[in-house]
Write a protein that holds these residues in place. Structure first.
Motif, short mmCIF file in Angstrom:
data_model
loop_
_atom_site.label_atom_id
_atom_site.label_comp_id
_atom_site.label_asym_id
_atom_site.label_seq_id
_atom_site.Cartn_x
_atom_site.Cartn_y
_atom_site.Cartn_z
N ARG A 96 10.18 37.32 33.38
CA ARG A 96 10.98 38.63 32.98
C ARG A 96 10.53 39.93 33.98
O ARG A 96 11.35 40.75 34.49
CB ARG A 96 10.74 38.87 31.70
N ALA A 101 13.50 42.16 34.06
CA ALA A 101 14.01 42.19 32.77
C ALA A 101 13.07 42.64 31.88
O ALA A 101 11.92 42.52 31.83
CB ALA A 101 14.55 40.71 32.24
N ARG A 150 16.36 31.67 23.94
CA ARG A 150 17.36 32.56 24.46
C ARG A 150 16.78 33.57 25.54
O ARG A 150 17.52 33.89 26.50
CB ARG A 150 17.70 33.68 23.22
N SER A 151 15.49 33.69 25.63
CA SER A 151 14.99 34.60 26.79
C SER A 151 15.06 33.42 28.03
O SER A 151 15.32 34.01 29.04
CB SER A 151 13.39 34.73 26.29
N ASP A 153 17.15 31.14 28.48
CA ASP A 153 18.46 31.32 28.99
C ASP A 153 18.85 32.48 29.70
O ASP A 153 19.62 32.17 30.74
CB ASP A 153 19.43 31.02 27.61
N GLU A 154 18.52 33.52 29.31
CA GLU A 154 18.69 34.85 30.00
C GLU A 154 18.07 34.98 31.28
O GLU A 154 18.57 35.16 32.49
CB GLU A 154 18.12 35.85 29.44
#
Length: 323
Positions: A96, A101, A150-151, A153-154
């Protein structure tokens, strides 16, 4: 035949038959039955405490096995949490961070479940605490896995976009070094070859023979390939997205057309001297958000450190431009 009992009377010096009254017989019988019942109940109670039936023994074994399985399950949950925490750490501090992110806070990753009591159905048993605690940990693990999934996937989307971004930015020299005569003029104030007046030169001029190949410096879409712009002659403009556009001017001819998609390194045209040009060369410009910027910062894709240092030195000289 019932036994007959006699009683010896010392006064008469004789035996006298003992007569039992019926009421006493009933009383003795009742007492006997009551005592027997109490003794039987006591025996059954004691036996139930210390002596187990085959079914009870089977149920106890099953309960012990269930407790063992829950303990093993909790150990596996501990291992899963440890592995997940390692992934979460890399996710926040590497993935991230690299893709700019925001990290996911720990309280969001480990948040519980509010509202109704999800575990009421497990209450009221000898091992309710163990069962409820195991289910709480499993639910938290499942939620943490969903958050991490989900992270990732992001991150996958960001990585794909980052790869596209890195491929799209102009990053190579539009004319190969082996085809260059010299780098004639850089970005900045230069002397106009026609008016001899000092003015700002918004691109870089690469001197090469007429017909030298010119290459797209990044992935994008050709938005113009014509000679309808004053001074540029035959020129090509490529929209790279993300606010970037590159311009290739004074071309001899094109190898692309408007709306055509190109990749970095694709042949798009040939060096010429069309338009406002003093000699065969390529005039190269880069735009960011519709503003011209110095192309010298966009050659990291195919120049060595030494080559770039030499190019930077030549580009800094305030000489005469070729257009």
């Amino acid at each position: 035949m019932a036994k007959v009992k006699y009683h010896y009377d010392p006064e008469t010096l004789s035996y006298r038959k003992i007569e039992r009254k019926k009421g006493k017989t009933v009383t003795y019988g009742f007492i006997f039955l009551l005592a027997s019942s109490l003794f039987g109940f006591l025996f059954v109670f004691i036996a139930s405490q210390y002596i187990q039936s085959p079914r009870e023994r089977a149920l106890k074994r099953e309960l012990s096995n269930m407790e063992l399985q829950y303990q093993l399950l909790n150990k596996r949950v501990d291992n899963a949490f440890a592995a997940l925490e390692s992934v979460e750490e890399r996710d926040n501090s590497i993935y991230r961070l690299y893709f700019e992110a925001n990290p996911i806070p720990q309280e969001q990753r480990r948040a519980g479940f509010g509202g109704v009591n999800r575990y009421k159905k497990y209450e009221g048993y000898d091992n309710s605490e163990l069962i409820i605690e195991s289910n709480i940990r499993l639910d938290k693990l499942q939620k943490a896995v969903v958050v991490q999934s989900r992270s990732l996937d992001e991150i996958a989307v960001l990585a794909e976009d980052k790869e596209k971004f890195l491929s799209s930015i102009p990053a190579i020299q539009p004319v190969r070094n082996k085809d260059l005569k010299r780098m004639a003029s850089g970005y900045g104030y230069r002397t106009d070859p026609f008016t001899k007046v000092r003015k700002f030169h918004f691109g870089m001029d690469f001197t090469s023979p007429r017909g030298t190949p010119v290459y797209a410096t990044g992935d994008g879409v050709v938005i113009r390939a014509d000679n309808n712009a004053t001074g540029y002659g035959n020129h090509i403009r490529i929209d790279h997205g993300y606010g970037y556009m590159s311009l290739y001017a004074h071309l001899y001819k094109y190898e692309v057309r408007s709306n055509q998609k190109v990749k970095r390194g694709d042949l798009i045209g040939y060096v010429g001297s069309t338009g406002r040009s003093e000699a065969p060369h390529l005039h190269y410009e880069i735009f960011k958000d519709e503003e011209r910027i110095n192309p010298i910062n966009f050659y990291y894709g195919n120049l060595t450190a030494e080559e770039y240092a030499r190019l930077l030195q030549k580009a800094s000289l305030e000489n005469q431009s070729l257009d």
